[in-house]
Design a protein around this motif. Sequence first.
Motif, PDB file in Angstrom:
ATOM      1  N   GLY A 147       0.609  -1.530   0.092  1.00 17.24           N
ATOM      2  CA  GLY A 147       0.282   0.067   0.098  1.00 17.24           C
ATOM      3  C   GLY A 147       0.416   0.689   0.397  1.00 17.24           C
ATOM      4  N   MET A 148       2.136   0.570   0.276  1.00 12.18           N
ATOM      5  CA  MET A 148       3.078   2.257   0.285  1.00 12.18           C
ATOM      6  C   MET A 148       3.648   2.370  -1.036  1.00 12.18           C
ATOM      7  N   GLN A 149       2.573   3.873  -1.476  1.00  9.62           N
ATOM      8  CA  GLN A 149       2.988   3.638  -3.098  1.00  9.62           C
ATOM      9  C   GLN A 149       3.534   5.609  -3.030  1.00  9.62           C
ATOM     10  N   ARG A 150       3.164   6.272  -2.463  1.00  2.00           N
ATOM     11  CA  ARG A 150       4.042   7.673  -2.535  1.00  2.00           C
ATOM     12  C   ARG A 150       5.252   7.613  -2.015  1.00  2.00           C
ATOM     13  N   HIS A 151       5.221   6.638  -0.685  1.00  2.81           N
ATOM     14  CA  HIS A 151       7.186   6.391   0.017  1.00  2.81           C
ATOM     15  C   HIS A 151       7.741   5.561  -0.472  1.00  2.81           C
ATOM     16  N   ARG A 152       9.351   5.991  -0.621  1.00  2.00           N
ATOM     17  CA  ARG A 152      10.086   5.037  -1.143  1.00  2.00           C
ATOM     18  C   ARG A 152      11.175   4.889   0.068  1.00  2.00           C
ATOM     19  N   ALA A 153      11.649   3.573   0.174  1.00  5.10           N
ATOM     20  CA  ALA A 153      12.367   3.526   0.900  1.00  5.10           C
ATOM     21  C   ALA A 153      13.649   2.839   0.218  1.00  5.10           C
ATOM     22  N   ARG A 154      15.239   3.346  -0.063  1.00  3.47           N
ATOM     23  CA  ARG A 154      16.019   2.785  -0.701  1.00  3.47           C
ATOM     24  C   ARG A 154      16.503   1.560   0.066  1.00  3.47           C
ATOM     25  N   LEU A 155      16.335   1.348   0.741  1.00  2.73           N
ATOM     26  CA  LEU A 155      16.381  -0.179   2.423  1.00  2.73           C
ATOM     27  C   LEU A 155      15.387  -0.451   3.030  1.00  2.73           C
ATOM     28  N   VAL A 156      15.282  -2.326   2.797  1.00  7.21           N
ATOM     29  CA  VAL A 156      13.587  -2.175   3.794  1.00  7.21           C
ATOM     30  C   VAL A 156      14.409  -3.507   4.449  1.00  7.21           C
ATOM     31  N   VAL A 157      13.929  -3.318   5.558  1.00  9.29           N
ATOM     32  CA  VAL A 157      14.221  -4.800   6.964  1.00  9.29           C
ATOM     33  C   VAL A 157      12.631  -4.473   7.067  1.00  9.29           C
ATOM     34  N   ILE A 158      12.057  -6.030   6.391  1.00  5.47           N
ATOM     35  CA  ILE A 158      10.404  -6.047   6.500  1.00  5.47           C
ATOM     36  C   ILE A 158      10.446  -7.862   7.583  1.00  5.47           C
TER      37      ILE A 158
END
Length: 265
Positions: A147-158
Amino acid sequence: MIFDIMPATSRSRRQAMSAGIPPLDLSRLAPSLYAQGTEEAILTRILDRVAPASRYCVDIGASDGLRNSNTALLLRELGWLGTLVEGSAYRFGRLKETYGDAGNVRLVGERVQPDTVDDLLDAAGVPAVFDLLSLDIDGNDYWVWQGMQRHRARLVVIEYNPYYPPPERWVMAYDPEHNWDGSTHYGASLASLVALGATRGYELVCCDDMGNNAFFVDRALYPLLGIANNEPRMLFRPAMYNLRYVGHNRFLTGHPYRYGPGEAI
């Protein structure tokens, strides 16, 4: 945003090798000060290759901001800025005790949903592009990332669900009222998260040794890591976080199995 959905190609791997980029070294990792396993050491080594641009992080499912936190070291020791989001009223109270009036941290006490995550981040003043997203809400993680469409992380930890090893696709059916009951019914398999990441322009980097978190990086930055093979079957780690010792014997215990609705996506 539109991204190439193809996985890392042999061409990009050859480019990294021809440029003389050594593979990312994840051996001999030190235990974390705040995080659950070796997440802090993994982040340090990735950020040595992928230099932070804004030194801004977002932690969704921040709990008390200390225990098992992937962002506490950055915010408390290294001067990063960030937004911490926690949906539990009790844990949010503890989070406020942890950070008090800290000027570098914005606290949000709200349950995050896929259709509200961007609005929530906008209201908190999160930049459209930031360095690190840590996402661990024990349930709808896949759907919130999607759902995160307008924000973007360069690195994701999930967080991923290690009870569904590759190539199995499994995602917990979306439930806006979900509260984790300690069972195996939560989150998404690694293969499903890799598939979602590919549509968002991310490449899998690694999983921590305890089988908790998967690390993804923006595809444009992936060649900097010199990784030869990032297939999920190669990087998957099983659940190793419940170890029990009886005498000289070691037993691995896990979360109790519970069937719950899921989707093979």
